[in-house]
Design a protein around this motif. Structure first.
Motif, PDB file in Angstrom:
ATOM      1  N   THR A 119       0.833  -1.200   0.000  1.00 54.41           N
ATOM      2  CA  THR A 119       0.000   0.000   0.000  1.00 54.41           C
ATOM      3  C   THR A 119       0.870   1.253   0.000  1.00 54.41           C
ATOM      4  O   THR A 119       0.588   2.215  -0.729  1.00 54.41           O
ATOM      5  N   LEU A 120       1.923   1.250   0.805  1.00 50.44           N
ATOM      6  CA  LEU A 120       2.824   2.398   0.833  1.00 50.44           C
ATOM      7  C   LEU A 120       3.511   2.605  -0.514  1.00 50.44           C
ATOM      8  O   LEU A 120       3.710   3.751  -0.951  1.00 50.44           O
ATOM      9  N   THR A 121       3.877   1.519  -1.172  1.00 46.40           N
ATOM     10  CA  THR A 121       4.498   1.616  -2.497  1.00 46.40           C
ATOM     11  C   THR A 121       3.536   2.260  -3.489  1.00 46.40           C
ATOM     12  O   THR A 121       3.920   3.115  -4.294  1.00 46.40           O
ATOM     13  N   HIS A 122       2.265   1.865  -3.426  1.00 46.59           N
ATOM     14  CA  HIS A 122       1.251   2.451  -4.303  1.00 46.59           C
ATOM     15  C   HIS A 122       1.074   3.941  -4.018  1.00 46.59           C
ATOM     16  O   HIS A 122       0.967   4.757  -4.951  1.00 46.59           O
ATOM     17  N   ILE A 123       1.065   4.302  -2.744  1.00 44.51           N
ATOM     18  CA  ILE A 123       0.902   5.706  -2.376  1.00 44.51           C
ATOM     19  C   ILE A 123       2.076   6.535  -2.890  1.00 44.51           C
ATOM     20  O   ILE A 123       1.890   7.643  -3.421  1.00 44.51           O
ATOM     21  N   GLU A 124       3.292   6.022  -2.755  1.00 38.25           N
ATOM     22  CA  GLU A 124       4.467   6.746  -3.257  1.00 38.25           C
ATOM     23  C   GLU A 124       4.371   6.964  -4.750  1.00 38.25           C
ATOM     24  O   GLU A 124       4.722   8.035  -5.263  1.00 38.25           O
ATOM     25  N   SER A 125       3.912   5.964  -5.473  1.00 45.64           N
ATOM     26  CA  SER A 125       3.747   6.092  -6.921  1.00 45.64           C
ATOM     27  C   SER A 125       2.731   7.175  -7.254  1.00 45.64           C
ATOM     28  O   SER A 125       2.943   7.985  -8.175  1.00 45.64           O
ATOM     29  N   GLU A 126       1.647   7.221  -6.506  1.00 45.23           N
ATOM     30  CA  GLU A 126       0.607   8.222  -6.747  1.00 45.23           C
ATOM     31  C   GLU A 126       1.076   9.631  -6.364  1.00 45.23           C
ATOM     32  O   GLU A 126       0.673  10.621  -6.975  1.00 45.23           O
ATOM     33  N   LYS A 127       1.927   9.723  -5.356  1.00 44.09           N
ATOM     34  CA  LYS A 127       2.492  11.026  -4.983  1.00 44.09           C
ATOM     35  C   LYS A 127       3.335  11.587  -6.127  1.00 44.09           C
ATOM     36  O   LYS A 127       3.296  12.788  -6.413  1.00 44.09           O
ATOM     37  N   GLU A 128       4.094  10.725  -6.775  1.00 40.78           N
ATOM     38  CA  GLU A 128       4.961  11.162  -7.865  1.00 40.78           C
ATOM     39  C   GLU A 128       4.171  11.707  -9.049  1.00 40.78           C
ATOM     40  O   GLU A 128       4.639  12.593  -9.765  1.00 40.78           O
ATOM     41  N   THR A 129       2.969  11.186  -9.247  1.00 36.75           N
ATOM     42  CA  THR A 129       2.130  11.671 -10.345  1.00 36.75           C
ATOM     43  C   THR A 129       1.321  12.907  -9.950  1.00 36.75           C
ATOM     44  O   THR A 129       0.619  13.480 -10.784  1.00 36.75           O
ATOM     45  N   GLY A 130       1.394  13.293  -8.694  1.00 41.33           N
ATOM     46  CA  GLY A 130       0.661  14.463  -8.226  1.00 41.33           C
ATOM     47  C   GLY A 130      -0.775  14.192  -7.860  1.00 41.33           C
ATOM     48  O   GLY A 130      -1.556  15.130  -7.637  1.00 41.33           O
ATOM     49  N   ASN A 131      -1.138  12.929  -7.751  1.00 42.26           N
ATOM     50  CA  ASN A 131      -2.524  12.575  -7.448  1.00 42.26           C
ATOM     51  C   ASN A 131      -2.795  12.395  -5.959  1.00 42.26           C
ATOM     52  O   ASN A 131      -3.951  12.239  -5.567  1.00 42.26           O
ATOM     53  N   VAL A 132      -1.754  12.386  -5.147  1.00 41.61           N
ATOM     54  CA  VAL A 132      -1.911  12.151  -3.708  1.00 41.61           C
ATOM     55  C   VAL A 132      -1.104  13.159  -2.915  1.00 41.61           C
ATOM     56  O   VAL A 132       0.038  13.476  -3.266  1.00 41.61           O
ATOM     57  N   LEU A 133      -1.706  13.669  -1.857  1.00 38.31           N
ATOM     58  CA  LEU A 133      -1.016  14.502  -0.875  1.00 38.31           C
ATOM     59  C   LEU A 133      -1.143  13.791   0.472  1.00 38.31           C
ATOM     60  O   LEU A 133      -2.258  13.449   0.881  1.00 38.31           O
ATOM     61  N   VAL A 134      -0.021  13.563   1.120  1.00 37.15           N
ATOM     62  CA  VAL A 134      -0.007  12.825   2.380  1.00 37.15           C
ATOM     63  C   VAL A 134       0.271  13.767   3.547  1.00 37.15           C
ATOM     64  O   VAL A 134       1.210  14.562   3.505  1.00 37.15           O
TER      65      VAL A 134
END
Length: 284
Positions: free
Chosen positions: A225-240
């Motif tokens: 799940t963390l790996t998926h979140i990191e990938s989404e952060k790189e695309t600008g789709n997630v803010l943590v």
């Protein structure tokens, strides 16, 4: 904000961090149209969506010293560390009343994740469909094995939603939210270790063997799940949003000073990043 989701991780008493973040959101009248949470995240979301400022602090910090809330006595008498009847019946009805009317009338869509004991799979329940039963569902989502018993609802036996979907980002995305703000309760670079009791989990869970299997696999699932979140952060789709400093609060914690520090850290982190959050929303 039609396609932005707010995703709330669980974490037991670490959830007071989320309470602090949501307290700041309430002060700024920042509400998201889609909110999904598991376990403690779902608990904190309820008071956020009922617009009850200060309620999460009263319930989860001010009352934690009450032995009915959390104590070894509970475990001896009821086989549960947390007093689930006290938390989900006595408190919301009598001690710190929960504003069900505001909660139910609010326009936000709320989703709570739980784990089906029979299948070991995630199941999700919405405020719109389950209405006044949401506190029972949140109780189920907060019922961690060995800590609290499962909850029966609509023919299913349910346990903690964090077992199978600890940070339900994929569910939010599947529901159409391209962008998501995630509130996590663990600091950056946190690594979930394999349980020291994994070899005996299946023995304790003979009635629901799939739960035992999920608990053994849980550290791998969390890492994925963390790996998926990191990938989404790189695309600008997630803010943590997550703790910017270590506080040392455990999943089961009674130290009110530590809990207050973590709550205040959540509030301060949200305040410090308000402009970033609003820019993320406006770029949607």
């Amino acid at each position: 904000m039609k396609t932005i989701g707010l995703v709330l991780e669980g974490g037991g008493m670490k959830g007071v961090y989320t309470a602090g973040v949501l307290e700041y959101f309430m002060e700024k009248e920042l509400y998201f149209p889609y909110v999904i949470g598991v376990s403690a995240g779902a608990c904190m979301a309820a008071s956020y969506l009922s617009r009850q400022k200060g309620r999460n602090k009263k319930v989860n910090i001010d009352l934690v010293s009450d032995p009915r809330y959390l104590s070894f006595r509970n475990f001896v008498t009821k086989r549960q560390m947390f007093g689930m009847d006290f938390l989900f019946d006595e408190i919301p009805k009598n001690i710190v009343p929960f504003d069900f009317d505001t909660f139910l009338q609010g326009p936000e869509r709320m989703i709570v994740g739980a784990t089906d004991c029979e299948t070991g799979e995630a199941v999700y329940y919405t405020k719109q469909e389950h209405g006044e039963n949401m506190l029972q569902i949140i109780r189920a989502s907060s019922s961690l094995p060995f800590i609290a018993p499962s909850v029966e609802y609509q023919g299913k036996h349910l346990l903690d939603g964090g077992i199978i979907d600890p940070i339900p980002i994929r569910k939010s995305q599947a529901d159409g939210n391209r962008k998501n703000i995630i509130v996590m309760t663990k600091e950056e670079n946190y690594t979930l270790q394999p349980s020291r009791f994994s070899s005996v989990m299946k023995l304790f869970l003979k009635k629901h063997p799939r739960i035992g299997e999920r608990l053994i696999e849980r550290h791998r699932l969390y890492k994925e799940t963390l790996t998926h979140i990191e990938s989404e952060k790189e695309t600008g789709n997630v803010l943590v949003i997550q703790p910017s400093a270590p506080i040392g609060v455990r999943r089961i914690e009674k130290d009110q000073n530590k809990l207050l520090q973590l709550y205040e850290l959540g509030y301060a982190d949200a305040k410090r990043r308000e402009q970033e959050i609003r820019q993320f929303i406006e770029a949607e």
